[in-house]
Design an enzyme around this catalytic site. Structure first.
Site, PDB file in Angstrom:
ATOM      1  N   ALA A  68      17.534  36.757 -11.830  1.00  0.00           N
ATOM      2  CA  ALA A  68      16.650  37.754 -12.437  1.00  0.00           C
ATOM      3  C   ALA A  68      15.455  37.929 -11.514  1.00  0.00           C
ATOM      4  O   ALA A  68      14.986  36.956 -10.914  1.00  0.00           O
ATOM      5  CB  ALA A  68      16.186  37.295 -13.815  1.00  0.00           C
ATOM      6  N   VAL A  93      28.025  40.564  -6.823  1.00  0.00           N
ATOM      7  CA  VAL A  93      28.482  41.069  -8.122  1.00  0.00           C
ATOM      8  C   VAL A  93      27.608  42.198  -8.659  1.00  0.00           C
ATOM      9  O   VAL A  93      27.812  42.652  -9.774  1.00  0.00           O
ATOM     10  CB  VAL A  93      28.570  39.931  -9.168  1.00  0.00           C
ATOM     11  CG1 VAL A  93      29.599  38.895  -8.760  1.00  0.00           C
ATOM     12  CG2 VAL A  93      27.197  39.294  -9.410  1.00  0.00           C
ATOM     13  N   TYR A 149      11.464  31.245 -19.919  1.00  0.00           N
ATOM     14  CA  TYR A 149      12.817  31.666 -19.522  1.00  0.00           C
ATOM     15  C   TYR A 149      12.962  33.193 -19.638  1.00  0.00           C
ATOM     16  O   TYR A 149      13.854  33.789 -19.043  1.00  0.00           O
ATOM     17  CB  TYR A 149      13.874  30.926 -20.348  1.00  0.00           C
ATOM     18  CG  TYR A 149      15.210  30.787 -19.643  1.00  0.00           C
ATOM     19  CD1 TYR A 149      15.340  30.052 -18.469  1.00  0.00           C
ATOM     20  CD2 TYR A 149      16.343  31.416 -20.140  1.00  0.00           C
ATOM     21  CE1 TYR A 149      16.554  29.936 -17.810  1.00  0.00           C
ATOM     22  CE2 TYR A 149      17.571  31.304 -19.503  1.00  0.00           C
ATOM     23  CZ  TYR A 149      17.665  30.574 -18.334  1.00  0.00           C
ATOM     24  OH  TYR A 149      18.882  30.472 -17.700  1.00  0.00           O
ATOM     25  N   THR A 197      17.893  23.178  -8.918  1.00  0.00           N
ATOM     26  CA  THR A 197      18.713  23.961  -7.982  1.00  0.00           C
ATOM     27  C   THR A 197      17.842  25.107  -7.467  1.00  0.00           C
ATOM     28  O   THR A 197      16.719  25.285  -7.943  1.00  0.00           O
ATOM     29  CB  THR A 197      19.941  24.578  -8.697  1.00  0.00           C
ATOM     30  OG1 THR A 197      19.463  25.455  -9.727  1.00  0.00           O
ATOM     31  CG2 THR A 197      20.877  23.543  -9.287  1.00  0.00           C
ATOM     32  N   ILE A 223      25.311  23.794  -8.816  1.00  0.00           N
ATOM     33  CA  ILE A 223      26.259  23.217  -9.771  1.00  0.00           C
ATOM     34  C   ILE A 223      27.681  23.554  -9.310  1.00  0.00           C
ATOM     35  O   ILE A 223      28.587  22.711  -9.393  1.00  0.00           O
ATOM     36  CB  ILE A 223      25.979  23.742 -11.194  1.00  0.00           C
ATOM     37  CG1 ILE A 223      24.561  23.339 -11.642  1.00  0.00           C
ATOM     38  CG2 ILE A 223      27.023  23.218 -12.174  1.00  0.00           C
ATOM     39  CD1 ILE A 223      24.090  23.992 -12.941  1.00  0.00           C
ATOM     40  N   ALA A 238      18.263  28.314  -8.075  1.00  0.00           N
ATOM     41  CA  ALA A 238      18.014  29.244  -9.186  1.00  0.00           C
ATOM     42  C   ALA A 238      16.938  28.690 -10.120  1.00  0.00           C
ATOM     43  O   ALA A 238      16.045  29.418 -10.566  1.00  0.00           O
ATOM     44  CB  ALA A 238      19.314  29.500  -9.945  1.00  0.00           C
ATOM     45  N   LYS A 245      21.519  35.413 -20.994  1.00  0.00           N
ATOM     46  CA  LYS A 245      22.458  34.314 -21.308  1.00  0.00           C
ATOM     47  C   LYS A 245      23.127  34.531 -22.671  1.00  0.00           C
ATOM     48  O   LYS A 245      24.301  34.192 -22.851  1.00  0.00           O
ATOM     49  CB  LYS A 245      21.718  32.967 -21.273  1.00  0.00           C
ATOM     50  CG  LYS A 245      21.338  32.510 -19.860  1.00  0.00           C
ATOM     51  CD  LYS A 245      22.537  32.365 -18.926  1.00  0.00           C
ATOM     52  CE  LYS A 245      22.198  31.654 -17.634  1.00  0.00           C
ATOM     53  NZ  LYS A 245      23.288  31.725 -16.646  1.00  0.00           N
ATOM     54  N   ILE A 302      18.682  21.422 -14.414  1.00  0.00           N
ATOM     55  CA  ILE A 302      19.025  20.692 -13.181  1.00  0.00           C
ATOM     56  C   ILE A 302      18.285  21.361 -12.033  1.00  0.00           C
ATOM     57  O   ILE A 302      18.274  22.599 -11.950  1.00  0.00           O
ATOM     58  CB  ILE A 302      20.558  20.760 -12.909  1.00  0.00           C
ATOM     59  CG1 ILE A 302      21.354  20.129 -14.054  1.00  0.00           C
ATOM     60  CG2 ILE A 302      20.902  20.077 -11.585  1.00  0.00           C
ATOM     61  CD1 ILE A 302      22.877  20.262 -13.909  1.00  0.00           C
TER      62      ILE A 302
HETATM   63  P1  NAD Z   1      22.169  28.128  -7.584  1.00  0.00           P
HETATM   64  O1  NAD Z   1      20.969  28.877  -7.101  1.00  0.00           O
HETATM   65  O2  NAD Z   1      22.695  27.054  -6.747  1.00  0.00           O
HETATM   66  O3  NAD Z   1      23.350  29.141  -7.941  1.00  0.00           O
HETATM   67  C1  NAD Z   1      23.135  30.478  -8.357  1.00  0.00           C
HETATM   68  C2  NAD Z   1      24.192  31.294  -7.642  1.00  0.00           C
HETATM   69  O4  NAD Z   1      24.159  32.656  -8.081  1.00  0.00           O
HETATM   70  C3  NAD Z   1      23.974  31.320  -6.111  1.00  0.00           C
HETATM   71  O5  NAD Z   1      25.128  30.822  -5.464  1.00  0.00           O
HETATM   72  C4  NAD Z   1      23.798  32.788  -5.784  1.00  0.00           C
HETATM   73  O6  NAD Z   1      24.340  33.152  -4.541  1.00  0.00           O
HETATM   74  C5  NAD Z   1      24.570  33.420  -6.943  1.00  0.00           C
HETATM   75  N1  NAD Z   1      24.208  34.823  -7.090  1.00  0.00           N
HETATM   76  C6  NAD Z   1      23.009  35.349  -7.469  1.00  0.00           C
HETATM   77  N2  NAD Z   1      23.070  36.687  -7.398  1.00  0.00           N
HETATM   78  C7  NAD Z   1      24.333  37.009  -6.976  1.00  0.00           C
HETATM   79  C8  NAD Z   1      24.987  38.221  -6.689  1.00  0.00           C
HETATM   80  N3  NAD Z   1      24.375  39.410  -6.805  1.00  0.00           N
HETATM   81  N4  NAD Z   1      26.288  38.174  -6.283  1.00  0.00           N
HETATM   82  C9  NAD Z   1      26.919  36.992  -6.126  1.00  0.00           C
HETATM   83  N5  NAD Z   1      26.347  35.800  -6.371  1.00  0.00           N
HETATM   84  C10 NAD Z   1      25.056  35.813  -6.785  1.00  0.00           C
HETATM   85  O7  NAD Z   1      21.733  27.566  -9.024  1.00  0.00           O
HETATM   86  P2  NAD Z   1      22.580  26.889 -10.213  1.00  0.00           P
HETATM   87  O8  NAD Z   1      21.552  26.270 -11.068  1.00  0.00           O
HETATM   88  O9  NAD Z   1      23.689  26.072  -9.695  1.00  0.00           O
HETATM   89  O10 NAD Z   1      23.121  28.152 -11.005  1.00  0.00           O
HETATM   90  C11 NAD Z   1      24.479  28.335 -11.350  1.00  0.00           C
HETATM   91  C12 NAD Z   1      24.556  28.848 -12.786  1.00  0.00           C
HETATM   92  O11 NAD Z   1      24.148  27.789 -13.667  1.00  0.00           O
HETATM   93  C13 NAD Z   1      23.641  30.039 -13.102  1.00  0.00           C
HETATM   94  O12 NAD Z   1      24.312  30.932 -13.959  1.00  0.00           O
HETATM   95  C14 NAD Z   1      22.507  29.381 -13.852  1.00  0.00           C
HETATM   96  O13 NAD Z   1      21.823  30.266 -14.723  1.00  0.00           O
HETATM   97  C15 NAD Z   1      23.279  28.325 -14.626  1.00  0.00           C
HETATM   98  N6  NAD Z   1      22.456  27.272 -15.215  1.00  0.00           N
HETATM   99  C16 NAD Z   1      21.637  26.515 -14.404  1.00  0.00           C
HETATM  100  C17 NAD Z   1      20.824  25.555 -14.985  1.00  0.00           C
HETATM  101  C18 NAD Z   1      19.869  24.745 -14.146  1.00  0.00           C
HETATM  102  O14 NAD Z   1      18.949  24.150 -14.717  1.00  0.00           O
HETATM  103  N7  NAD Z   1      20.050  24.687 -12.845  1.00  0.00           N
HETATM  104  C19 NAD Z   1      20.883  25.325 -16.378  1.00  0.00           C
HETATM  105  C20 NAD Z   1      21.737  26.096 -17.157  1.00  0.00           C
HETATM  106  C21 NAD Z   1      22.540  27.075 -16.571  1.00  0.00           C
END
Ligand code: NAD
Length: 264
Positions: A97, A65, A157, A195, A20, A197, A164, A193
């Site tokens: 997680a 982080v 989840y 991805t 995202i 994660a 969250k 979405i």
């Molecule tokens: P993604 O896997 O592309 O992104 C997750 C990111 O978290 C990665 O870039 C990863 O490097 C980073 N990350 C994880 N541990 C880390 C650490 N220790 N230090 C630095 N970076 C770290 O997946 P995404 O779906 O784009 O996720 C982005 C955000 O969107 C997340 O918070 C996720 O929970 C949230 N989200 C995603 C969805 C979905 O369905 N994809 C829905 C709601 C919320």
């Protein structure tokens, strides 16, 4: 129109073209924003390939982080290479997680895994802002990404639901703490979405199918849908909005009983 031309953003959370955060980078770049990316070392090669696709990426530095040291390290590297530069936007799109947080019944997940989920997925917002604040201009806008399992049960989840919820609480508390200095902090609750994660969530494909059939818009959201709202929150168009959680989910979160009860 958006008032973002010449602004500067920190973007944390690009791991692949599906992230995202990558779509957010593209939309911010279109609006004239220069980007400084923080990437996790395990995704380094993918991020390095992507950076060539967007000339607005002005710099990229490792970020982990999970510790103060490695979070501060990003800002140290940024300020060393770009003395005097400050950002107007901070994107926190980070979540993680351990596998057992999803696989095990919540009653039996151990402390270490719970703490990791909370540290990376929730408390890291505070950590990024703590070390990032000296490099943020007054009136900055921070946006984090959350999921509706923070307030309603989503099977599988698991521990991430609590993480969250904590992240959304951090958003409100940081908005109140930093609001007097003009800084804004908001969260976007994204629908599901595909991805990297999301691939770790058991039953994810079924969730996508369910939302597509039952959300008011009868479709899943895309990275671009979330990025559009992010750019709005980053821009002066949303100048009176802070501490909020905005749902970008095809309206799914307002529903309770699926339309199928009518045989639709
Ligand atoms: P993604 O896997 O592309 O992104 C997750 C990111 O978290 C990665 O870039 C990863 O490097 C980073 N990350 C994880 N541990 C880390 C650490 N220790 N230090 C630095 N970076 C770290 O997946 P995404 O779906 O784009 O996720 C982005 C955000 O969107 C997340 O918070 C996720 O929970 C949230 N989200 C995603 C969805 C979905 O369905 N994809 C829905 C709601 C919320």
């Amino acid at each position: 129109m958006l008032g973002l031309q010449g602004k500067v953003a920190f973007v944390f959370g690009v791991a692949s073209e599906d992230s995202i955060a990558w779509s957010i980078c593209q939309k911010l770049a279109e609006a004239g924003v220069s980007l400084y990316l923080g990437y996790q070392k395990r995704f380094m090669s993918r991020v390095f390939q992507l950076k060539d696709k967007l000339p607005q990426i002005a710099g990229f530095y490792p970020l982990d982080v999970s510790s103060d040291k490695d979070t501060k390290g990003f800002f140290d590297a940024f300020s060393k290479e770009n003395p005097g530069v400050k950002a107007d936007i901070l994107i926190h799109a980070i979540g993680f997680a351990p596998k057992e947080c999803f696989d095990r019944p919540i009653l039996f997940v151990d402390d270490e895994s719970i703490n990791t989920a909370y540290t990376i997925s929730a408390n890291s917002l505070q950590r990024c802002m703590k070390f990032g604040l000296p490099y943020l201009n007054p009136g900055s806008s921070t946006i984090t990404l959350t999921y509706a399992a923070s307030t309603r049960h989503v099977p599988s989840y698991g521990i991430m639901s609590m993480a969250k919820a904590a992240l959304e609480c951090w958003t409100r508390e940081l908005a109140c703490h930093l609001g007097p200095e003009g800084h804004r902090v908001n969260s976007i609750s994204s629908g599901p979405i595909r991805t990297i994660a999301a691939s770790g969530i058991p039953g994810f494909e079924n969730i996508l199918n369910h939302v597509e059939s039952n959300a008011p818009l009868r479709r899943n959201v895309t990275q671009s849908d979330v990025a559009g709202c992010t750019v709005w929150l980053a821009s002066p168009l949303s100048s009176g909005v802070t501490g909020q959680c905005i749902h970008v989910d095809s309206g799914y979160s307002i529903t309770m009983v699926p339309p199928s009860i009518l045989g639709e």
